[in-house]
Design an enzyme around this catalytic site. Structure first.
Site, mmCIF file in Angstrom:
data_model
loop_
_atom_site.group_PDB
_atom_site.id
_atom_site.type_symbol
_atom_site.label_atom_id
_atom_site.label_comp_id
_atom_site.label_asym_id
_atom_site.label_seq_id
_atom_site.Cartn_x
_atom_site.Cartn_y
_atom_site.Cartn_z
ATOM 1 N N LEU A 1 -16.101 13.625 -23.246
ATOM 2 C CA LEU A 1 -16.078 14.654 -22.259
ATOM 3 C C LEU A 1 -16.194 16.189 -22.845
ATOM 4 O O LEU A 1 -16.623 16.968 -22.570
ATOM 5 C CB LEU A 1 -14.692 14.262 -21.407
ATOM 6 C CG LEU A 1 -14.498 15.443 -20.452
ATOM 7 C CD1 LEU A 1 -15.458 15.630 -19.330
ATOM 8 C CD2 LEU A 1 -12.821 15.053 -19.740
ATOM 9 N N ASP A 2 -15.047 16.333 -23.582
ATOM 10 C CA ASP A 2 -14.741 17.500 -24.056
ATOM 11 C C ASP A 2 -14.443 17.446 -25.402
ATOM 12 O O ASP A 2 -13.034 17.050 -25.755
ATOM 13 C CB ASP A 2 -13.691 18.356 -23.514
ATOM 14 C CG ASP A 2 -13.604 19.672 -24.120
ATOM 15 O OD1 ASP A 2 -14.175 20.090 -25.399
ATOM 16 O OD2 ASP A 2 -12.655 20.699 -23.694
ATOM 17 N N PRO A 3 -15.160 17.290 -26.493
ATOM 18 C CA PRO A 3 -16.614 17.955 -26.644
ATOM 19 C C PRO A 3 -17.806 16.876 -26.223
ATOM 20 O O PRO A 3 -17.486 15.652 -26.626
ATOM 21 C CB PRO A 3 -16.754 18.333 -28.010
ATOM 22 C CG PRO A 3 -15.787 17.278 -28.735
ATOM 23 C CD PRO A 3 -14.894 17.273 -27.912
#
Length: 413
Positions: free
Chosen positions: A115-117
């Site tokens: 998702l993040d990153p």
């Protein structure tokens, strides 16, 4: 790996691929594999190189979803055995140092694809490319993301529950941060990080705070926005989280320095939490009054309300109790063992992700625009997290909503 790993294993199993699940605790791996047809559990300690090499040699691809501190060891083993590796984590310096070895071995190591990153990269580049093709410039780029419990399930002092490695979450809070602000580089040391957290508005129904995450400065080049004067990538948490973490830092519970009395192999009965807290903070006794007094002498509270809230929260987490600890060698890992039990997702609870990019745009005619790209997604109760480019994500109903929130035209003479 928490909720991230199980949908991965399930998808691979459903595709007819055999999945070997390695964990330091075999019973945890066995519980994880329950209900997944093509999965089997093994005991695996990544720090035992010979054991790791033997298991890596048996597979085609290694998916490493454990703490990022273990990734370099896994990649080294993959290089020896010429096996490909996938992680969702940031590329650390220790991982980057292996780039030549990876290339020489002819293998692929894919990182930053969560998702993040991960998803954040896709939607950042999408909007940036659209603006550049239309002749615009990105003057400011802000990106904040949080993986959290759903608001109704966030009722603890941290407003947080662990859906992946508790150690990974807490270690990230010790990282220094670096970013561009109005054309200048700002650096924040790890101990000061929580002090930079500030309220951050996305939707009125959420009380978020935000703080910078690691080094944002390379993203001016990576995202091809050399014109940007402000570039910040950061983390979202619910209000109250930074103050609690700051206290844990101040009193020494995020230290991974070994302490003899917390050695897992120590003979005799494990110490209680009250005894452990007293030794870590050098309290005069294990009484609750002395523990609270010692904590107050090592940290600062903005007011009595905050002090009472945090001390009650530490009490609720059991740090003043007569319950025995699960000793793991140092305060950080011993605390993690407690948090993994106290702050786990219970049956029927949901997790939740919020990700927002905010772009400030300057157009050729002098006008300016602010554009946002937002993902707000809930997991399923008693199930897994939101599952992970762009078109494929839409199949799962995961799509960032883009919105132009303000436009102003420069005065023309």
């Amino acid at each position: 790996a928490g909720f991230v790993a199980k949908p991965t294993a399930q998808d691979l199993s459903d595709a007819g691929i055999e999945v070997i699940v390695g964990c330091r605790t075999l019973t945890d791996a066995q519980a994880f594999c329950k209900g997944i047809a093509n999965a089997r559990a093994i005991h695996l300690d990544v720090k035992k190189g010979d054991l790791l090499d033997a298991e890596v040699a048996k597979v085609d691809v290694v998916i490493c979803l454990g703490p990022y501190t273990l990734h370099a060891d896994v990649i080294k083993s993959a290089v020896k055995n010429k096996r490909n590796v996938v992680t969702t984590s940031y590329v650390s310096e220790s991982m980057m140092a292996l780039e030549k070895d990876v290339k020489d071995a002819g293998i692929t190591v894919m990182n930053e694809i969560g998702l993040d990153p991960g998803i954040d990269h896709l939607y950042a580049v999408k909007t940036i490319d659209e603006v550049h093709k239309a002749g615009g410039k990105i003057t400011s780029f802000l990106s904040y993301c949080g993986g959290l419990p759903a608001p109704e399930d966030s009722g603890n002092v941290l407003g947080y529950k662990f859906s992946w490695s508790s150690r990974g979450v807490l270690l990230a809070l010790r990282n220094p941060a670096k970013y561009y602000l109005d054309g200048k580089i700002v650096e924040v040391s790890g101990p000061e990080l929580m002090g930079t957290a500030k309220p951050y508005h996305i939707y009125p129904g959420f009380a978020f705070v935000a703080y910078p995450n690691r080094d944002s400065t390379p993203y001016r080049e990576r995202y091809n926005i050399p014109e940007a004067q402000t570039v910040i990538r950061g983390t979202l948490r619910y209000g109250g989280f930074p103050e609690v973490i700051r206290v844990l830092v101040d009193i020494g519970f995020l230290s991974d320095e070994p302490m003899d009395f917390l050695a897992a192999s120590s003979a005799g009965k494990a110490p209680t939490w009250a005894e452990t807290t007293a030794k870590v903070i050098h309290a005069s006794s294990t009484s609750e009054q002395d523990l609270e007094s010692a904590i107050s002498s090592k940290t600062k509270f903005r007011n009595d309300e905050e002090k009472n809230r945090i001390l009650k929260g530490l009490r609720d987490l059991g740090l003043f109790s007569d319950q025995s600890v699960t000793p793991r060698g140092n305060p950080l890992d011993t605390l993690c063992a407690n948090l993994e039990e106290k702050l786990k997702f219970e049956k029927g609870e949901r997790d939740f992700v919020m990700l927002q990019h905010k772009f400030s745009i300057l157009w050729p005619d002098g006008s300016t625009e602010e554009r946002t790209s937002t993902l707000c997604e809930h997991g399923e109760p008693t199930s897994e997290t939101s599952r992970p480019l762009i078109e494929e994500l839409k199949k799962y109903g995961i799509e960032m909503k883009e919105k132009t929130v303000s436009i102003s035209l420069a005065e023309k003479k």
